[in-house]
Design an enzyme around this catalytic site. Structure first.
Site, PDB file in Angstrom:
ATOM      1  N   ASP A   1      67.962 -25.534   0.570  1.00  0.00           N
ATOM      2  CA  ASP A   1      68.424 -24.148   0.493  1.00  0.00           C
ATOM      3  C   ASP A   1      69.350 -23.914   1.676  1.00  0.00           C
ATOM      4  O   ASP A   1      69.330 -24.654   2.655  1.00  0.00           O
ATOM      5  CB  ASP A   1      67.197 -23.235   0.573  1.00  0.00           C
ATOM      6  CG  ASP A   1      67.539 -21.773   0.708  1.00  0.00           C
ATOM      7  OD1 ASP A   1      67.029 -21.129   1.653  1.00  0.00           O
ATOM      8  OD2 ASP A   1      68.338 -21.282  -0.088  1.00  0.00           O
TER       9      ASP A   1
ATOM     10  N   ASP B   1      70.684 -20.207   3.065  1.00  0.00           N
ATOM     11  CA  ASP B   1      70.349 -19.038   3.869  1.00  0.00           C
ATOM     12  C   ASP B   1      68.877 -19.024   4.266  1.00  0.00           C
ATOM     13  O   ASP B   1      68.007 -19.043   3.413  1.00  0.00           O
ATOM     14  CB  ASP B   1      70.685 -17.753   3.121  1.00  0.00           C
ATOM     15  CG  ASP B   1      72.194 -17.578   2.941  1.00  0.00           C
ATOM     16  OD1 ASP B   1      72.643 -17.536   1.777  1.00  0.00           O
ATOM     17  OD2 ASP B   1      72.898 -17.534   3.955  1.00  0.00           O
TER      18      ASP B   1
HETATM   19  C1  XBP Z   1      70.210 -16.167  -0.149  1.00  0.00           C
HETATM   20  C2  XBP Z   1      70.911 -15.049  -0.838  1.00  0.00           C
HETATM   21  C3  XBP Z   1      72.398 -14.909  -0.711  1.00  0.00           C
HETATM   22  C4  XBP Z   1      72.814 -14.353   0.631  1.00  0.00           C
HETATM   23  C5  XBP Z   1      74.163 -13.653   0.594  1.00  0.00           C
HETATM   24  O1  XBP Z   1      70.655 -17.358  -0.582  1.00  0.00           O
HETATM   25  O2  XBP Z   1      70.262 -14.281  -1.481  1.00  0.00           O
HETATM   26  O3  XBP Z   1      72.794 -14.066  -1.702  1.00  0.00           O
HETATM   27  O4  XBP Z   1      71.890 -13.427   1.124  1.00  0.00           O
HETATM   28  O5  XBP Z   1      75.146 -14.489   0.071  1.00  0.00           O
HETATM   29  P1  XBP Z   1      69.785 -18.724  -0.454  1.00  0.00           P
HETATM   30  P2  XBP Z   1      76.169 -13.908  -1.029  1.00  0.00           P
HETATM   31  O6  XBP Z   1      69.424 -19.128  -1.834  1.00  0.00           O
HETATM   32  O7  XBP Z   1      70.702 -19.710   0.230  1.00  0.00           O
HETATM   33  O8  XBP Z   1      68.571 -18.452   0.400  1.00  0.00           O
HETATM   34  O9  XBP Z   1      76.671 -12.602  -0.481  1.00  0.00           O
HETATM   35  O10 XBP Z   1      77.234 -14.940  -1.149  1.00  0.00           O
HETATM   36  O11 XBP Z   1      75.386 -13.697  -2.300  1.00  0.00           O
HETATM   37 MG    MG Z   2      66.921 -18.974   1.594  1.00  0.00          MG
END
Ligand code: XBP
Ligand code: MG
Length: 263
Positions: free
Chosen positions: A20, A22
């Site tokens: 993953d 974020d």
């Molecule tokens: C987490 C998310 C992403 C980010 C924002 O992603 O929910 O939407 O918060 O990015 P992950 P965008 O699966 O990597 O934990 O604004 O591009 O959506």
């Molecule tokens: Mg995440």
């Protein structure tokens, strides 16, 4: 050859890892995306600002554009107006966040670079499944790790439904050409864990400030960090008795894949 490595001629239960972004590869939400959203509000002359706690609440909605829409819905903004405003603000927020990523303002989580180096040295292939937009994901991965180390990258803008839908994980294992049982995931949130599990992957959770209180009861191992020799992580859950040595290492990922294969 360490005790966790497969014997000569034996198939390695750990063929790939699906990472993953974020909250897992990078500490990106509180000091990254939230800051970029607030700068987009400011540039648009809007009084809105998301503080750390507000944003923590809003993270229950996966996807930046959906998160904006949900926020304006809470303020009873008419649908067509909030659709247009969310789309416009999200484009600008993505540009701002991409600039922050290119400038090196988004930092890797402590210990993840060491784990990635170890996985590569062990011949384990790397995939990525994220809800984030490829517009910023690729420059960020390239800036911090080198883009070509990741054989398969799936962004939220490449699938119809975001996590907890399993689509991104399924597409990542498809692009890697490996069975889900041989490509465990690493996630930071309950939403991510749910998605990995629904796609048939085993899943390690490395929690963070925003996610530590979430429900990780289905996780195959849970730590509160990746761990480093001088700052070991705490193992919060270990249902298979993998006994991670104060960090998430290749031996633990391999033992997890072996413990869950066929289950
Ligand atoms: C987490 C998310 C992403 C980010 C924002 O992603 O929910 O939407 O918060 O990015 P992950 P965008 O699966 O990597 O934990 O604004 O591009 O959506
Ligand atoms: Mg995440």
């Amino acid at each position: 050859m360490s005790e966790s490595e497969p014997a000569r001629g034996e198939t390695d239960p750990l063929q790939a890892v699906v990472l993953d972004v974020d909250g897992t590869l990078v500490n990106s939400e509180r000091d990254g995306h939230r800051v970029a959203f607030n700068l987009a509000f400011e540039e648009a002359g809007m009084p809105d600002r998301w503080d750390v706690d507000d944003y923590g609440e809003l993270l229950a909605v996966p996807g930046g554009k959906r998160r904006l829409n949900h926020y304006f819905k809470q303020q009873d903004m008419p649908e067509d107006e909030r659709e247009e405003l969310s789309a416009r603000l999200h484009v600008r927020k993505t540009e701002i966040f991409t600039e922050m990523a290119r400038a090196g303002e988004i930092k890797a989580r402590p210990g993840i670079t060491e784990l990635i180096d170890e996985l590569e040295a062990a011949g384990v292939r790397l995939g990525v499944a994220t809800t984030g937009s490829r517009t910023w994901v690729d420059p960020l991965l390239d800036r911090l790790f080198g883009l070509d180390r990741f054989e398969a990258i799936v962004g939220g803008d490449e699938v119809d439904s975001p996590k907890p839908d399993p689509a991104a994980h399924r597409l990542a294992t498809e692009r890697l050409g490996v069975p889900a049982s041989a490509a465990p995931g690493i996630e930071d949130s309950a939403i991510g864990l749910q998605a990995a599990k629904a796609a048939g992957l085993a899943c390690a959770v490395v929690s963070n400030d925003y996610t530590r209180e979430q429900d990780f009861s289905t996780a195959d191992v849970v730590l509160d960090g990746f761990g480093l020799p001088d700052s070991p992580a705490t193992v919060l859950s270990d249902p298979h008795g993998l006994e991670p040595p104060g960090r998430l290492d290749v031996a633990t990922m391999r033992a997890m894949a072996a413990a869950t294969a066929g289950k």
